[in-house]
Design a protein around this motif. Structure first.
Motif: not given
Length: 325
Positions: A33-41
Motif C-alpha cells: 500500500t506504500s513504499r513499493f517499486t514495480v520491477v519487471g521480471n
C-alpha cells in the motif's frame, strides 16, 4: 526480541489456492500500500546479468529522481567494493538499463547525465530517449507604475516593449547506443589426456570419479560422464598425483548447489592440472666445476705449459723479447 507467530504462517499457507508444491519456493503475496517499486521480471530474472548488477538495478529504480548513483555513492551505501560496483554498472549499461550521456549546460560546461530505463526494449523500439520537459521559472508580475498627469507637456508615445528572447533550442544529441554484447567466448580447453591410457589407469580413474558422491553429495555423475572424464583423471594419476589429492581438488569449495556437476569436474581437471614431477637430476643443486687450463707444448723448447692458446712458454717469450730489443 520480536515474538514469532508460526500459526500465522500456517494459516497463510492453508489459505493458498491449490496444492502446495513438493519443493521450491512458496510465495505469500501481500499487496503493498506504500513504499513499493514495480520491477519487471526482465530485470529481476535477467539471464545474463550478475546478481550484483540485478540488485543495483533494482536499487537505482527505487530511488527518486536526482539521487546520486555513482560508484562512490553506491560504495558508501553497500558492502561491495568499487570494482564490483563498477562492473555491475557496466553490465547494466551494456544491456540498456543504464545510459550515460555528456550534455552541455547553459553556462557552457559539460556534464554527465545518468538515465535509468526500466524497459530498455521498449525504449529501443521507440527509437528515442524520453526526457522530462523543462518548466521555465515563474516571472513575478510587477504592478504598472502610476503615471502622473502633466497637461503642459505633451505625452510621448510609449516605447514598444522589447521582443521576448526566444527559448534556447536544446542541442540535439545522438541517441545513446547500447554497446554490443560481450565478445564470443574463447573455445573451451580440451580435457587433459594421458600419454597411454592403460587398463590400470582407467580402472583407478573410474573408481575415483564414481566415488566422488561419497565425499560431495551433489557430485553425482552418470556412467557417460564417468566414461568421458576418465582420461582427465588418468592424466593426473600419470603425473603421480595421489587419489586423495585428486578427490580434494574436485570436491573442495563447490558452489551451492552445483548446477552442472560434470562440467565442474571437467573444468577443475583441466584448469588445476599440476605439472609433472621434476626428476632427481633437475632437483640436484648445480655443481660449479673448477676452471681447467689445458697444457700446450712450447713451439721453441717443446716444454709443456698451461695456456688457452698454443705458442711459446714464458721463458721463450722472454728470450724473444730480449732478442728483439
Amino acid at each position: 526480541m520480536a515474538t514469532q507467530h508460526p500459526n500465522a504462517l500456517t494459516r497463510a499457507l492453508a489459505e493458498l489456492p491449490g496444492p502446495l508444491p513438493a519443493f521450491g519456493v512458496i510465495h505469500i503475496a501481500i499487496p503493498h500500500t506504500s513504499r513499493f517499486t514495480v520491477v519487471g521480471n526482465h530485470l529481476a530474472q535477467h539471464a545474463e546479468l550478475s546478481l550484483v548488477a540485478i540488485g543495483i538495478g533494482v536499487h537505482i529504480q527505487s530511488l527518486p529522481t536526482g539521487s546520486l548513483v555513482g560508484i562512490k555513492a553506491l560504495t558508501a551505501r553497500f558492502a561491495e567494493g568499487e570494482m564490483r560496483i563498477a562492473a555491475a554498472l557496466r553490465e547494466l549499461e551494456a544491456h540498456g538499463y543504464l545510459r550515460r550521456a555528456h550534455v552541455r549546460l547553459a553556462n557552457g560546461r559539460m556534464a554527465t547525465r545518468t538515465v535509468f530505463c526500466n524497459q530498455p526494449g521498449a525504449l529501443e523500439r521507440a527509437g528515442r530517449v524520453v526526457v522530462a520537459p523543462k518548466v521555465p521559472p515563474a516571472v513575478p508580475k510587477v504592478p504598472p507604475a502610476v503615471r502622473e498627469e502633466a497637461p503642459a507637456v505633451p505625452e510621448e508615445p510609449p516605447a514598444p516593449p522589447p521582443a521576448p528572447e526566444p527559448d534556447p533550442v536544446p542541442e540535439s544529441h545522438p541517441p545513446v547506443r547500447v554497446p554490443p554484447r560481450t565478445a564470443p567466448k574463447p573455445p573451451r580447453r580440451p580435457l587433459p589426456q594421458p600419454r597411454e591410457l592403460t587398463p590400470e589407469l582407467r580402472q583407478t580413474a573410474s573408481a575415483i570419479l564414481a566415488d566422488l558422491r561419497n565425499h560431495a553429495e551433489a557430485l553425482v555423475l552418470s556412467e557417460a560422464d564417468v566414461e568421458e572424464l576418465v582420461p582427465g583423471v588418468a592424466a593426473w594419476l600419470e603425473r603421480e598425483v595421489r587419489p586423495d589429492a585428486i578427490r580434494h581438488a574436485l570436491t573442495a569449495d563447490l558452489p551451492k548447489p552445483p548446477k552442472y556437476p560434470a562440467k565442474i569436474v571437467r573444468h577443475r581437471l583441466t584448469v588445476l592440472l599440476p605439472p609433472p614431477l621434476p626428476g632427481a637430476e633437475e632437483l640436484a643443486p648445480a655443481v660449479r666445476r673448477p676452471l681447467v687450463i689445458p697444457l700446450q707444448n712450447c713451439d721453441g723448447c717443446d716444454r709443456a705449459f698451461r695456456s688457452r692458446e698454443p705458442g711459446h712458454c714464458r721463458g721463450c717469450r722472454s728470450d724473444l723479447t730480449a732478442a728483439a730489443a
